[in-house]
Design an enzyme around this catalytic site. Structure first.
Site, PDB file in Angstrom:
ATOM      1  N   TYR A 164      -1.358  -0.504  10.314  1.00  0.00           N
ATOM      2  CA  TYR A 164      -1.394  -0.933   8.908  1.00  0.00           C
ATOM      3  C   TYR A 164      -0.179  -0.407   8.146  1.00  0.00           C
ATOM      4  O   TYR A 164       0.511  -1.159   7.441  1.00  0.00           O
ATOM      5  CB  TYR A 164      -2.691  -0.426   8.288  1.00  0.00           C
ATOM      6  CG  TYR A 164      -2.922  -0.834   6.853  1.00  0.00           C
ATOM      7  CD1 TYR A 164      -3.278  -2.139   6.526  1.00  0.00           C
ATOM      8  CD2 TYR A 164      -2.813   0.091   5.814  1.00  0.00           C
ATOM      9  CE1 TYR A 164      -3.521  -2.514   5.204  1.00  0.00           C
ATOM     10  CE2 TYR A 164      -3.056  -0.262   4.498  1.00  0.00           C
ATOM     11  CZ  TYR A 164      -3.403  -1.565   4.195  1.00  0.00           C
ATOM     12  OH  TYR A 164      -3.644  -1.930   2.881  1.00  0.00           O
TER      13      TYR A 164
ATOM     14  N   SER B  70       0.860  -1.189   0.000  1.00  0.00           N
ATOM     15  CA  SER B  70       0.000   0.000   0.000  1.00  0.00           C
ATOM     16  C   SER B  70       0.893   1.235   0.000  1.00  0.00           C
ATOM     17  O   SER B  70       1.987   1.210   0.579  1.00  0.00           O
ATOM     18  CB  SER B  70      -0.864   0.005   1.263  1.00  0.00           C
ATOM     19  OG  SER B  70      -1.472   1.269   1.426  1.00  0.00           O
TER      20      SER B  70
HETATM   21  N1  LIG Z   1      -8.697  -1.870  -1.030  1.00  0.00           N
HETATM   22  C1  LIG Z   1      -7.735  -0.959  -1.025  1.00  0.00           C
HETATM   23  O1  LIG Z   1      -7.972   0.251  -1.198  1.00  0.00           O
HETATM   24  C2  LIG Z   1      -6.296  -1.373  -0.828  1.00  0.00           C
HETATM   25  C3  LIG Z   1      -5.302  -0.389  -0.999  1.00  0.00           C
HETATM   26  C4  LIG Z   1      -3.971  -0.749  -0.848  1.00  0.00           C
HETATM   27  C5  LIG Z   1      -3.650  -2.061  -0.539  1.00  0.00           C
HETATM   28  N2  LIG Z   1      -4.637  -2.997  -0.361  1.00  0.00           N
HETATM   29  C6  LIG Z   1      -4.218  -4.364  -0.031  1.00  0.00           C
HETATM   30  O2  LIG Z   1      -4.839  -5.283  -0.921  1.00  0.00           O
HETATM   31  C7  LIG Z   1      -5.007  -6.556  -0.277  1.00  0.00           C
HETATM   32  C8  LIG Z   1      -6.456  -7.016  -0.425  1.00  0.00           C
HETATM   33  O3  LIG Z   1      -7.270  -6.038   0.178  1.00  0.00           O
HETATM   34  P1  LIG Z   1      -8.837  -5.917  -0.118  1.00  0.00           P
HETATM   35  O4  LIG Z   1      -9.129  -4.479  -0.295  1.00  0.00           O
HETATM   36  O5  LIG Z   1      -9.251  -6.881  -1.137  1.00  0.00           O
HETATM   37  O6  LIG Z   1      -9.401  -6.357   1.324  1.00  0.00           O
HETATM   38  P2  LIG Z   1     -10.728  -7.150   1.727  1.00  0.00           P
HETATM   39  O7  LIG Z   1     -11.824  -6.869   0.775  1.00  0.00           O
HETATM   40  O8  LIG Z   1     -10.918  -6.862   3.177  1.00  0.00           O
HETATM   41  O9  LIG Z   1     -10.304  -8.692   1.525  1.00  0.00           O
HETATM   42  C9  LIG Z   1      -9.257  -9.216   2.291  1.00  0.00           C
HETATM   43  C10 LIG Z   1      -9.018 -10.638   1.851  1.00  0.00           C
HETATM   44  O10 LIG Z   1      -7.915 -11.167   2.635  1.00  0.00           O
HETATM   45  C11 LIG Z   1      -8.344 -12.397   3.193  1.00  0.00           C
HETATM   46  N3  LIG Z   1      -7.650 -12.732   4.431  1.00  0.00           N
HETATM   47  C12 LIG Z   1      -7.500 -11.990   5.549  1.00  0.00           C
HETATM   48  N4  LIG Z   1      -6.837 -12.688   6.476  1.00  0.00           N
HETATM   49  C13 LIG Z   1      -6.548 -13.901   5.928  1.00  0.00           C
HETATM   50  C14 LIG Z   1      -5.893 -15.065   6.387  1.00  0.00           C
HETATM   51  N5  LIG Z   1      -5.397 -15.160   7.632  1.00  0.00           N
HETATM   52  N6  LIG Z   1      -5.752 -16.122   5.533  1.00  0.00           N
HETATM   53  C15 LIG Z   1      -6.251 -16.057   4.275  1.00  0.00           C
HETATM   54  N7  LIG Z   1      -6.930 -14.988   3.797  1.00  0.00           N
HETATM   55  C16 LIG Z   1      -7.065 -13.927   4.622  1.00  0.00           C
HETATM   56  C17 LIG Z   1      -9.841 -12.235   3.416  1.00  0.00           C
HETATM   57  O11 LIG Z   1     -10.448 -13.508   3.619  1.00  0.00           O
HETATM   58  P3  LIG Z   1     -11.789 -13.704   4.516  1.00  0.00           P
HETATM   59  O12 LIG Z   1     -12.956 -13.421   3.609  1.00  0.00           O
HETATM   60  O13 LIG Z   1     -11.690 -15.133   4.940  1.00  0.00           O
HETATM   61  O14 LIG Z   1     -11.713 -12.736   5.653  1.00  0.00           O
HETATM   62  C18 LIG Z   1     -10.220 -11.546   2.106  1.00  0.00           C
HETATM   63  O15 LIG Z   1     -10.317 -12.491   1.064  1.00  0.00           O
HETATM   64  C19 LIG Z   1      -4.572  -6.353   1.174  1.00  0.00           C
HETATM   65  O16 LIG Z   1      -3.248  -6.813   1.335  1.00  0.00           O
HETATM   66  C20 LIG Z   1      -4.635  -4.840   1.347  1.00  0.00           C
HETATM   67  O17 LIG Z   1      -3.772  -4.369   2.348  1.00  0.00           O
HETATM   68  C21 LIG Z   1      -5.952  -2.682  -0.506  1.00  0.00           C
END
Ligand SMILES: NC(=O)c1ccc[n+]([C@@H]2O[C@H](COP(=O)([O-])OP(=O)(O)OC[C@H]3O[C@@H](n4cnc5c(N)ncnc54)[C@H](OP(=O)(O)O)[C@@H]3O)[C@@H](O)[C@H]2O)c1
Length: 237
Positions: A161, A145
């Site tokens: 974070y 991020s």
């Molecule tokens: N969205 C943004 O704006 C943004 C910006 C920068 C970076 N990111 C990064 O992008 C990545 C994905 O984020 P997102 O926005 O898609 O978040 P999200 O919608 O909250 O989804 C998170 C995903 O991670 C999984 N997860 C969490 N803990 C886990 C574990 N212990 N084992 C396996 N899976 C696990 C969740 O599974 P469950 O359904 O089982 O909980 C879900 O599939 C993250 O690394 C985040 O930091 C996101």
């Protein structure tokens, strides 16, 4: 079979991980190992797999659990055989600390966030490195991020974070330094409308993910050890 590329993504039950699987499945030569911690509850993912005629394999994987990771490696090895994994995407991540500040941080939250955002990608790297080394592309993407960039940091907010993503960025650098024969990058996917990004995020998830895939697919060995955003711009650490 020679143009087959195998992708493994963590955290594909929803958000960016689910969208990565969806977009990758549109390319007939791609095989996707879609991992998630609770496959029986991942209904949207199952729908994608049902439509993909055997090119999406759903594998149970909790990235914070050693036993789960070991079991997943055995299952994935049986699927990919001597081809290995071309693209390993450590996407699973959390932001349990909300907009915590240094003085208000709950240290147990900090520890939990580190366990998922830093220790887990290191565990996935260690466990899956032999399969990545067998592949043609040998590429690892750590989903980071911009909040993990000290240069781009936004003051005393999102401390747990941001600190975890800064550490993940160093892990990317160390993985590259240890294995110059790999292509390892940190990726900022953009601020996307997911559960983590929130409903008022800048971009729809499909836009950010399309950008991420464009960048990853055009990576060159010289790009290894660097930090990119979804538009291909190199970011400062
Ligand atoms: N969205 C943004 O704006 C943004 C910006 C920068 C970076 N990111 C990064 O992008 C990545 C994905 O984020 P997102 O926005 O898609 O978040 P999200 O919608 O909250 O989804 C998170 C995903 O991670 C999984 N997860 C969490 N803990 C886990 C574990 N212990 N084992 C396996 N899976 C696990 C969740 O599974 P469950 O359904 O089982 O909980 C879900 O599939 C993250 O690394 C985040 O930091 C996101």
């Amino acid at each position: 079979m020679s143009d087959t590329q195998i992708w493994l993504i963590t955290g594909t039950s929803r958000g960016i991980g689910l969208e990565l699987v969806k977009q990758l499945a549109a390319t007939p030569s791609y095989v996707v190992i879609a991992t998630c911690r609770n496959p029986t509850k991942a209904l949207a993912l199952k729908e994608l797999a049902d439509a993909a005629k055997g090119r999406i394999h759903i594998v149970a994987l909790d990235v914070t659990d050693d036993k789960s990771v070991k079991e997943s490696v055995a299952q994935v090895t049986a699927i990919v055989g001597s081809h290995g994994i071309d693209y390993l995407v450590s996407n699973a991540g959390i932001n349990d600390g909300g907009d915590d500040r240094p003085s208000l941080m709950d240290l147990s939250v900090l520890q939990h966030v580190f366990d998922t955002n830093v220790v887990a990608p290191a565990r996935i790297y260690q466990a899956y490195l032999p399969l990545v080394m067998k592949s043609t592309k040998k590429t690892i993407v750590n989903v980071s991020s911009a909040l993990g960039s000290i240069t781009l940091a936004r003051g005393p907010i999102y401390t747990s974070y941001s600190t975890s993503k800064a550490a993940l960025n160093m892990l990317t650098y160390k993985e590259h330094a240890e294995h110059p024969d790999l292509t390892v990058i940190s990726m900022q996917p953009g601020h996307l409308k997911t559960d983590l990004g929130g409903p008022s995020a800048q971009l729809d998830v499909d836009v950010g993910v399309a950008g991420v895939l464009n960048v990853v697919k055009s990576l060159k060995p010289d790009d290894s050890g660097k930090f990119f955003d979804y538009q291909g711009k190199e970011l400062p650490w």
